[in-house]
Design a protein around this motif. Structure first.
Motif, PDB file in Angstrom:
ATOM      1  N   VAL A 164      65.433 135.248  77.628  1.00 38.52           N
ATOM      2  CA  VAL A 164      67.615 135.194  77.922  1.00 38.52           C
ATOM      3  C   VAL A 164      67.452 134.989  76.635  1.00 38.52           C
ATOM      4  O   VAL A 164      69.174 135.149  76.655  1.00 38.52           O
ATOM      5  N   LEU A 165      67.555 133.909  75.812  1.00 38.68           N
ATOM      6  CA  LEU A 165      68.222 133.548  75.097  1.00 38.68           C
ATOM      7  C   LEU A 165      69.026 135.367  73.849  1.00 38.68           C
ATOM      8  O   LEU A 165      70.018 135.119  73.440  1.00 38.68           O
ATOM      9  N   TYR A 166      67.445 135.904  73.760  1.00 36.09           N
ATOM     10  CA  TYR A 166      67.627 137.136  73.220  1.00 36.09           C
ATOM     11  C   TYR A 166      68.873 137.464  73.336  1.00 36.09           C
ATOM     12  O   TYR A 166      70.548 138.126  73.003  1.00 36.09           O
ATOM     13  N   ALA A 167      68.433 138.217  74.743  1.00 39.74           N
ATOM     14  CA  ALA A 167      69.855 138.868  75.812  1.00 39.74           C
ATOM     15  C   ALA A 167      71.450 138.201  75.748  1.00 39.74           C
ATOM     16  O   ALA A 167      72.169 138.607  75.140  1.00 39.74           O
ATOM     17  N   LEU A 168      70.912 136.644  76.043  1.00 42.54           N
ATOM     18  CA  LEU A 168      72.549 136.036  76.066  1.00 42.54           C
ATOM     19  C   LEU A 168      73.280 135.569  74.641  1.00 42.54           C
ATOM     20  O   LEU A 168      74.310 136.337  74.296  1.00 42.54           O
ATOM     21  N   PHE A 169      72.758 135.616  73.382  1.00 46.19           N
ATOM     22  CA  PHE A 169      72.983 135.631  72.138  1.00 46.19           C
ATOM     23  C   PHE A 169      73.846 137.043  71.331  1.00 46.19           C
ATOM     24  O   PHE A 169      74.729 136.274  71.420  1.00 46.19           O
ATOM     25  N   SER A 170      72.904 137.603  71.774  1.00 50.11           N
ATOM     26  CA  SER A 170      72.810 139.210  70.977  1.00 50.11           C
ATOM     27  C   SER A 170      73.670 139.894  71.655  1.00 50.11           C
ATOM     28  O   SER A 170      74.747 140.917  70.930  1.00 50.11           O
ATOM     29  N   GLN A 171      74.910 139.431  72.552  1.00 55.47           N
ATOM     30  CA  GLN A 171      76.279 140.058  73.089  1.00 55.47           C
ATOM     31  C   GLN A 171      76.893 140.018  72.105  1.00 55.47           C
ATOM     32  O   GLN A 171      77.804 140.646  71.655  1.00 55.47           O
ATOM     33  N   PHE A 172      77.053 139.000  70.365  1.00 57.93           N
ATOM     34  CA  PHE A 172      77.649 138.636  69.524  1.00 57.93           C
ATOM     35  C   PHE A 172      77.213 138.864  68.312  1.00 57.93           C
ATOM     36  O   PHE A 172      78.635 138.204  67.466  1.00 57.93           O
ATOM     37  N   VAL A 222      68.932 133.288  65.255  1.00 52.30           N
ATOM     38  CA  VAL A 222      69.429 133.465  64.166  1.00 52.30           C
ATOM     39  C   VAL A 222      69.980 134.746  64.008  1.00 52.30           C
ATOM     40  O   VAL A 222      69.751 135.750  64.596  1.00 52.30           O
ATOM     41  N   PHE A 223      71.550 134.764  63.495  1.00 43.87           N
ATOM     42  CA  PHE A 223      72.092 135.720  63.605  1.00 43.87           C
ATOM     43  C   PHE A 223      71.852 136.255  61.836  1.00 43.87           C
ATOM     44  O   PHE A 223      71.726 136.258  61.218  1.00 43.87           O
ATOM     45  N   GLU A 224      72.345 137.292  62.615  1.00 47.47           N
ATOM     46  CA  GLU A 224      73.120 138.342  60.808  1.00 47.47           C
ATOM     47  C   GLU A 224      73.767 137.792  60.153  1.00 47.47           C
ATOM     48  O   GLU A 224      73.956 138.161  58.782  1.00 47.47           O
ATOM     49  N   ASP A 225      74.783 137.322  60.620  1.00 47.90           N
ATOM     50  CA  ASP A 225      76.182 136.908  59.305  1.00 47.90           C
ATOM     51  C   ASP A 225      76.325 135.859  60.434  1.00 47.90           C
ATOM     52  O   ASP A 225      76.134 135.425  61.411  1.00 47.90           O
ATOM     53  N   VAL A 226      76.757 134.885  59.049  1.00 47.95           N
ATOM     54  CA  VAL A 226      77.896 133.830  59.672  1.00 47.95           C
ATOM     55  C   VAL A 226      78.670 133.514  61.055  1.00 47.95           C
ATOM     56  O   VAL A 226      79.291 133.112  61.810  1.00 47.95           O
ATOM     57  N   GLN A 227      79.468 135.157  61.006  1.00 42.19           N
ATOM     58  CA  GLN A 227      80.360 135.221  61.642  1.00 42.19           C
ATOM     59  C   GLN A 227      80.087 134.938  62.915  1.00 42.19           C
ATOM     60  O   GLN A 227      81.101 134.915  64.044  1.00 42.19           O
ATOM     61  N   MET A 228      79.356 136.510  63.475  1.00 42.59           N
ATOM     62  CA  MET A 228      78.710 136.491  64.249  1.00 42.59           C
ATOM     63  C   MET A 228      78.078 134.736  65.334  1.00 42.59           C
ATOM     64  O   MET A 228      78.091 134.617  66.578  1.00 42.59           O
ATOM     65  N   ALA A 229      77.505 134.554  64.509  1.00 37.86           N
ATOM     66  CA  ALA A 229      76.539 133.067  64.718  1.00 37.86           C
ATOM     67  C   ALA A 229      77.856 132.418  64.821  1.00 37.86           C
ATOM     68  O   ALA A 229      78.142 131.384  66.304  1.00 37.86           O
ATOM     69  N   THR A 230      79.403 132.027  64.729  1.00 35.68           N
ATOM     70  CA  THR A 230      79.899 131.311  64.867  1.00 35.68           C
ATOM     71  C   THR A 230      80.971 131.582  66.140  1.00 35.68           C
ATOM     72  O   THR A 230      81.667 130.961  66.747  1.00 35.68           O
ATOM     73  N   ALA A 231      80.276 133.096  66.281  1.00 39.13           N
ATOM     74  CA  ALA A 231      81.779 133.803  68.088  1.00 39.13           C
ATOM     75  C   ALA A 231      80.339 133.210  68.378  1.00 39.13           C
ATOM     76  O   ALA A 231      80.818 132.630  70.331  1.00 39.13           O
ATOM     77  N   ALA A 232      79.461 133.371  68.529  1.00 39.49           N
ATOM     78  CA  ALA A 232      78.174 133.233  69.364  1.00 39.49           C
ATOM     79  C   ALA A 232      78.444 131.227  70.192  1.00 39.49           C
ATOM     80  O   ALA A 232      78.417 130.565  71.174  1.00 39.49           O
ATOM     81  N   LYS A 233      78.875 130.407  69.117  1.00 41.09           N
ATOM     82  CA  LYS A 233      79.095 129.055  69.728  1.00 41.09           C
ATOM     83  C   LYS A 233      79.667 128.461  70.039  1.00 41.09           C
ATOM     84  O   LYS A 233      80.478 128.134  70.469  1.00 41.09           O
TER      85      LYS A 233
END
Length: 128
Positions: A33-41, A60-71
């Motif tokens: 569920v978490l993977y599906a939710l967060f992988s949108q970003f 854990v994201f491949e890059d910081v910008q992706m993590a920031t968008a998800a956050k």
């Protein structure tokens, strides 16, 4: 208030700490569920969830910008009727350490905290 101030000291990085995760599902289902939710970003490298630390996960994201968008988009988002909290992780994840080539199999890579790193080192840190 104090927790909010501490969170501001943590630099944006690849890994997000997710709290208040719905914990009535199996570990595998929760990770899915978490993977599906967060992988949108963006590309998710790893999702760490432990039944012993109920309600807590690291993504854990491949890059910081992706993590920031998800956050920005998922902090407070309701999952199974429960609002999750999303913040940057304080420590570097093994997935990021391996990607950077700094991973050590003795487990110490998880002990490096983002708020103890210099700004140049914080580009790829986390706990997962």
């Amino acid at each position: 208030e104090q927790q909010h101030e501490q969170q501001q000291d943590i630099l944006p990085n690849h890994t997000l700490f997710v709290s208040y995760v719905y914990d009535k599902l199996s570990k595998a289902t929760t990770k899915h569920v978490l993977y599906a939710l967060f992988s949108q970003f963006g590309r998710v490298l790893d999702v760490v969830y432990s039944k012993t630390r109920r309600g807590r996960a690291w993504v854990v994201f491949e890059d910081v910008q992706m993590a920031t968008a998800a956050k920005l988009n998922l902090d407070g988002f309701e999952v199974y009727g429960k609002g999750i909290r999303v913040s940057y992780a304080r420590t570097k994840s093994d997935a990021v350490a391996k990607m950077e080539g700094s991973w050590k199999p003795d487990g110490r890579s998880r002990q490096v905290r983002y708020d103890e790193l210099g700004a140049g080192d914080a580009q790829g840190a986390d706990r997962a």
